[in-house]
Each structure stands twice: as C-alpha cells, then as structure tokens.
Design an enzyme around this catalytic site. Sequence first.
Site, PDB file in Angstrom:
ATOM      1  N   LYS A 106       8.523   6.225  -8.323  1.00 63.08           N
ATOM      2  CA  LYS A 106       7.845   5.057  -7.765  1.00 63.08           C
ATOM      3  C   LYS A 106       8.477   3.828  -8.375  1.00 63.08           C
ATOM      4  CE  LYS A 106       4.294   4.512  -4.966  1.00 63.08           C
ATOM      5  NZ  LYS A 106       3.832   5.517  -4.011  1.00 63.08           N
ATOM      6  N   GLY A 218      -9.769  -0.575   3.915  1.00 61.69           N
ATOM      7  CA  GLY A 218      -8.404  -1.046   4.109  1.00 61.69           C
ATOM      8  C   GLY A 218      -8.153  -1.108   5.596  1.00 61.69           C
ATOM      9  N   ASN A 221      -1.309  -0.041   7.292  1.00 58.59           N
ATOM     10  CA  ASN A 221      -0.673   0.985   8.105  1.00 58.59           C
ATOM     11  C   ASN A 221      -1.412   2.331   8.073  1.00 58.59           C
ATOM     12  OD1 ASN A 221       1.281   3.377   7.953  1.00 58.59           O
ATOM     13  ND2 ASN A 221       2.398   1.908   9.202  1.00 58.59           N
TER      14      ASN A 221
HETATM   15  N1  GLU Z   1       4.680   5.276  -0.549  1.00 65.40           N
HETATM   16  C1  GLU Z   1       4.377   6.442   0.223  1.00 65.40           C
HETATM   17  C2  GLU Z   1       3.592   7.430  -0.607  1.00 65.40           C
HETATM   18  O1  GLU Z   1       2.911   7.068  -1.537  1.00 65.40           O
HETATM   19  C3  GLU Z   1       5.605   7.032   0.915  1.00 65.40           C
HETATM   20  C4  GLU Z   1       6.691   7.491   0.007  1.00 65.40           C
HETATM   21  C5  GLU Z   1       7.957   7.932   0.750  1.00 65.40           C
HETATM   22  O2  GLU Z   1       7.970   7.950   1.962  1.00 65.40           O
HETATM   23  O3  GLU Z   1       8.919   8.232   0.033  1.00 65.40           O
HETATM   24  O4  GLU Z   1       3.540   8.595  -0.315  1.00 65.40           O
END
Ligand code: GLU
Length: 415
Positions: A106, A218, A221
């Site tokens: 992340k 929320g 998306n």
């Molecule tokens: N940010 C999204 C998650 O928490 C997507 C991560 C991704 O597609 O790599 O799963």
Amino acid sequence: MSEKLNPWESQLTNLKKVSDIMNLDPSVYEVVSKPMRILQVSLPIRMDDGSIKSFEGFRIHHNTARGPCKGGIRYFPSLELDTEKALGAWMTWKNAVVNLPYGGAKGGINCDPKKLSQGELERLTRAYAAAIADFVGIDLDIPAPDVGTTSQIMAWFADEYYKISRRILPGVITAKPIGLGGSLGRTAATGRGCYFTAVEASRTYDIPIKGASVSVQGYGNAAYYSALNFHQAGAKLVAASDTRGGVYNKNGIDPVKLVEHKAKTRSVVGFPGCETFSSTDPLTVDCDILVPAALENMITLENVDDVKAKLIVEAANGPTTPGADRVLDEKRIICLPDILANAGGVTVSYFEWVQNRMGYYWTEEEVDQRLEKVMKTAFKDVYDYSKKYDVNLRYGAYALALDRVAEAMRLRGWI
Ligand code: GLU
C-alpha cells in the site's frame, strides 16, 4: 467503552488470534507481523501560486512470499504510517484469499486531493512516481487506486514510470483508463465483487437480497457500484452518505440519480425526497444489508450495539474494530470481511495486469464471468475455513490467507 483504534494493532490482534487458533508455527507470525520494506519520501512540488510545498509519501511492501506486491495508493490528509502498514498487510491477506499470485503493498501521499488543482495533482503524482520508481515494477510492485485517487492519477503515474524506465509497460499499474490499457469492468469491480459475495452469503444464511433494504456508508466508487448491484437485484437502497452528511428514504433511493446528484453538487446531501442523515447514521439505521464503504474504524464499541443489519458487506478496508467484531458475533450478525468482500477490485486489477502482459484484451462479459467465479470460490474457501476452525468469516478468511502465505514462505525457505 473505549478501545484502541490503531488499524495496524487491530490487524495484528486478528492475526495473532487466528495463528493461535490454527496452532500455526510461531515463525509465520514472527515474519508477517512486520512489513518487509517501508519507503518514505518527500515530494516537493511547485504550487499554482509559485510557492514550493513538500508532501510526505509512503510505499509499504508488507509481504512478497506469493508474488510481486499489489495494492493501492491513497491520497489522504493526515495519512498515518500505522494505517498504511495495516492496509499493506490487508492486501497480503486479501490477495491470498482470492488466490492471486501477489503479495501485499500500500502507499499514499499525505495530502487533501480536493484542495489541489489538476495541475498540482499531476505534478504531485509524477513526483511520487519518480520517488518510488525503484520500488515498483511489473514483477515487483503494482500500484492501483485507493481512497482519493482516480484512473487519471494512474495514467500520470504510468506515463512518468514509462519515461523513467524507458519502457512502455502498462502492467506496472492497474485501474488505468481504458484508453491506456485499463480493463473493462475494473471501475465497477469492487462493488460487483461485494455483491457476488453477498449473493453467496444470502444463499448460505438465508438472507434474501430481493426486497432487502440496503444502507451504504460512503458514496464513492465501491459504495455506488455495490448499491447499484443490489438495486438491480431487487433490493432497495435506503441510506447513503459522504463526508458532508447523509440521506435517508425508507421507500428507496435511485442509486443512479443519487450518483448524478453527487457529481453535480459534490455531495449526496440535498438529494430530493430524502431525510437528512449524518455521515455515520447509515451504519445504525434499520436495514437488512449494511455496506460500510468509507474508511477504517467505523463500526466500533461505541456504535455496534445500534447496528441493526442482518448482513454486513465490508466494501471499505478495516471498517470494523476487533471489539465490535465480537459484539457482531454475539448479535449473530453475519459479516463478510473486507479481505473477502472487497477483493473484487484487486481481482480485476489482476485481470488487467494479465491482459497488459499478454497484450490481448477481454470483453466485459469475460471479465465479469471470471470475477464471479473468483468471488464464489473465495467465499466457499473462507466458509470452509470458518467451519474447520469453528470461527466467524473474518477469522476464516485470515486462516485461509495465513495458510496460503505460510505455504509460500515455507516453500521459499523463509521459515
Ligand atoms: N485499493 C484497492 C484495495 O484496497 C485495490 C487494490 C488494487 O487493485 O491493487 O483492494
């Protein structure tokens, strides 16, 4: 009742508990209870007024046992390192639950994207891509969007990375715009995946979706596409919210009209025919299905007694604290945990990466069918683990993920 609200510690609490229940080799916990790498960067950019402002950025590789790291980039004011660490670890577990050949990562920038101009956002994104370029790569770490980031931001990141690496490798980042090698179905994937897992839960626990009332916290998306899918399946959206407030209508809200209203006014607030809610009211409103789709630590010991839903589908990462989880169990509320429920997003990110690598693109139907299969299988695997260890679905998901990550670490000779 007060509880500690540190997502990294919550994640460790769950991990330790499940490792003990599974009687897992202690070396597994020893390795996965620390992220493998943390990169912190400063990102000085020129603001529109001519001044220089330096932003703080991170990228965290939690674990690479099962493959290159994968996980989003968050643009958020007051981004905490411990939250980023937890989000990175949750990606490791999520990717293992849906059996993707990835580890977890992340990253993010401490900034308020709503207060930046398009030009500032672009310069900041390019600075970030340049600063972490050695940390990312098609076989190393593949970012994607998260809270506060968009497909346009992915496009700028990709372009900057291509220039630095002198290679056009679209698989370096996912959830790109379709015109730049993005996958059909990626935008809707997180919400679609939430819906697919809810369908499995609905059959397993006999909680009908048709006619159900659905509340979402929320309206970004993940929330919108969850609401849309439930609506199309005959459920009724009764509440939704954003940072400015919420809306409620017991007779049902049209999710498409609501998203149009939000696009126009930048908030769900003021949508015609609705009562006014606070941002957190959707969590405790009378409903059958609750979709927390905002941030971490939303269902806590403070409000869990007021949660009335029969089924919770965690579209957000880490919305429920470990303390609240125990109360949900006592109240026999079924909770589809984040690392299962919201894995549809990263699953279609994986499909995008596969398509980019082979240079051949699938139809939306193909993407959708594959996603449904992955989510169904993951639900069944998690359910089986929860039965095997006689635990709730969150612990079942952690047990499944730990088993898969531990196996990879064993095979690689790490433990
Ligand atoms: N940010 C999204 C998650 O928490 C997507 C991560 C991704 O597609 O790599 O799963």
